[in-house]
Scaffold this active site. Structure first.
Site, PDB file in Angstrom:
ATOM      1  N   GLN A  81     -37.604  -8.406  25.019  1.00  0.00           N
ATOM      2  CA  GLN A  81     -37.622  -8.944  23.588  1.00  0.00           C
ATOM      3  C   GLN A  81     -36.668  -8.082  22.571  1.00  0.00           C
ATOM      4  OE1 GLN A  81     -41.664  -8.941  22.248  1.00  0.00           O
ATOM      5  NE2 GLN A  81     -41.911 -10.926  22.721  1.00  0.00           N
ATOM      6  N   ASN A 102     -15.649  -3.332  -0.732  1.00  0.00           N
ATOM      7  CA  ASN A 102     -16.037  -3.484  -2.318  1.00  0.00           C
ATOM      8  C   ASN A 102     -15.310  -4.095  -3.277  1.00  0.00           C
ATOM      9  OD1 ASN A 102     -17.679  -1.143  -1.373  1.00  0.00           O
ATOM     10  ND2 ASN A 102     -16.670   0.357  -2.248  1.00  0.00           N
ATOM     11  N   THR A 143       0.836  -1.354   0.185  1.00  0.00           N
ATOM     12  CA  THR A 143      -0.191  -0.016  -0.048  1.00  0.00           C
ATOM     13  C   THR A 143       0.867   1.240   0.051  1.00  0.00           C
ATOM     14  OG1 THR A 143      -1.873  -1.181   1.186  1.00  0.00           O
ATOM     15  CG2 THR A 143      -1.845   1.233   1.324  1.00  0.00           C
ATOM     16  N   ILE A 176       1.856   0.232   6.748  1.00  0.00           N
ATOM     17  CA  ILE A 176       2.647  -1.148   6.699  1.00  0.00           C
ATOM     18  C   ILE A 176       2.635  -1.741   8.398  1.00  0.00           C
ATOM     19  CG2 ILE A 176       4.514  -2.242   6.310  1.00  0.00           C
ATOM     20  CD1 ILE A 176       2.983  -0.831   4.053  1.00  0.00           C
ATOM     21  N   GLU A 196      -6.343  -6.101   3.714  1.00  0.00           N
ATOM     22  CA  GLU A 196      -6.637  -7.076   2.869  1.00  0.00           C
ATOM     23  C   GLU A 196      -7.619  -7.046   1.871  1.00  0.00           C
ATOM     24  OE1 GLU A 196      -4.106  -9.250   3.816  1.00  0.00           O
ATOM     25  OE2 GLU A 196      -3.679  -8.470   5.497  1.00  0.00           O
ATOM     26  N   GLY A 197      -7.899  -5.855   1.452  1.00  0.00           N
ATOM     27  CA  GLY A 197      -8.734  -5.712   0.197  1.00  0.00           C
ATOM     28  C   GLY A 197     -10.297  -5.320   0.850  1.00  0.00           C
TER      29      GLY A 197
END
Length: 387
Positions: A281, A369, A128, A159, A365-366
């Site tokens: 509930q 999207n 990146t 990083i 890791e992506g």
């Protein structure tokens, strides 16, 4: 068709060992390390001693003879206690050692893999950049062939282990005009002159995980540090990511489980109008949704790991677990915060840490999207579901 969902006795032992380790070795330092944004070397060293960095690594290189599913079980338990520490597995094992095992020359395998597995080398991987994320092929960090060496200039951003790593995978452009085919991977030596590393402290979460910007200025990189072939870096990167994404998925499973357990515990302890809030509930609806999403995620993560262990196509299933894991973890953390009311907004409970840490899964890791695109393209038949 018979489907057996039971873990083996060995897998149960691995799971319990990781759970005990996280509770005994990591949990006591959570508050201190979160407050100080501190990466604790002694925890890292103990993880290495327990063999946590040897999953899927051949025994001749120091591996622990166990595979993807066992690794996912361990990452889940560690992440459940402190999500920052799930990052170590990818930096040492599935991101560095395993990638070198797949693409490295024999002398590289013998030298580097045992050192990553044992923790002698602190690892990392860097792709990146400040303005390059999902579009990996657009990276600008460049290494020019100077005959006996490559001259490296540029920078990398976000990083993990960036200020503490000794060696790691570095993806750079060696042919600026060749797009994805112009990327090469180096097993970078961070002791080389010309490297500046700046810690990134202003993060939303993952406060006990080291993160940095790395600047390279006229760094002379020996050619023997090339992993695979020149121009093969994009393919190496994509295969690496399909492994490290499972580590991310297993981490989201751990955090989702932590949110669920904390919410159940509080719903049984906290009383309003004369009875535990768990009797109401709307609280039950929150718990039920969290429980169902956690169970679904567990199935996705374990199935993706099983497919990898069998050598079967798994890219779509891995991305499914990564994509759904991000949704489940974010939803669980948000519900956990709401269920705890005002106490959720205090540091007395871990809800704030859960909420800070969950957002990583939508990006690292992506992005979500990108994983939506991977899943859709494989389902539609536009791209193959790769091994």
């Amino acid at each position: 068709m018979i489907i057996n969902f039971a873990l083996t006795e060995e897998q149960k032992m691995v799971q319990k060992m990781a759970k005990d380790f996280a509770e005994n070795e990591i949990a006591p330092y959570i508050d201190q390390d979160e407050e100080n944004h501190y990466w604790r070397r002694e925890i890292f060293d103990k993880m290495a001693e327990f063999g946590f960095f040897g999953f899927c690594i051949d025994e001749e290189y120091g591996g622990n003879s166990m595979g993807w599913l066992e690794g996912a079980l361990v990452i889940e338990q560690v992440s459940k206690v402190h999500t920052s520490w799930r990052m170590a597995f990818n930096m040492q094992d599935w991101g560095t050692a395993l990638t070198i095992q797949k693409f490295g020359a024999e002398e590289q395998k013998k030298h580097y893999i045992p050192k990553f597995v044992s923790g002698e080398y602190v690892g990392s991987f860097a792709m990146t950049e400040a303005d390059v994320g999902s579009d990996v092929a657009a990276m600008k960090c460049r290494a020019e062939d100077k005959g006996d060496y490559y001259l490296l200039n540029g920078h990398k951003m976000w990083i993990t282990n960036g200020t503490v790593c000794d060696h790691g995978l570095l993806y750079v452009k060696t042919d600026k005009d060749a797009g994805a085919k112009g990327i090469t991977c180096f097993i970078m030596d961070y002791s080389l002159p010309g490297i500046e590393r700046n810690a990134i402290k202003n993060k939303v979460g993952l406060w006990a995980s080291d993160t940095a910007e790395i600047v390279f200025e006229n760094v002379r990189v020996p050619k023997e540090l090339i992993l695979g072939n020149v121009g093969q870096g994009f393919n190496i990167c994509m295969q690496q990511l399909n492994g490290t994404r499972l580590g991310c998925s297993a981490g989201s499973l751990g955090l989702s489980g932590a949110c669920l357990e904390a919410s159940i515990r509080y719903a049984n302890e906290r009383s309003q109008f004369g009875k535990p809030i768990g009797k109401y509930q709307l609280i039950q609806q929150q718990i039920a949704e969290m429980k169902m999403e956690h169970a679904a995620l567990e199935y996705m993560v374990y199935k993706a790991a099983w497919l990898k262990d069998q050598g079967l196509p798994n890219q779509m299933e891995t991305s499914m677990s990564k994509l759904f894991g991000a949704k489940a973890a974010v939803h669980a953390a948000n519900e956990c915060m709401k269920l705890h009311g005002s106490f959720g907004y205090s540091n007395e409970y871990p809800c704030g840490r859960f909420l800070r840490d969950c957002k990583q899964f939508e990006t690292l890791e992506g992005t979500s999207n990108m994983h939506t695109q991977i899943v859709a393209n494989a389902a539609l038949g536009y791209s193959p579901n790769r091994v």
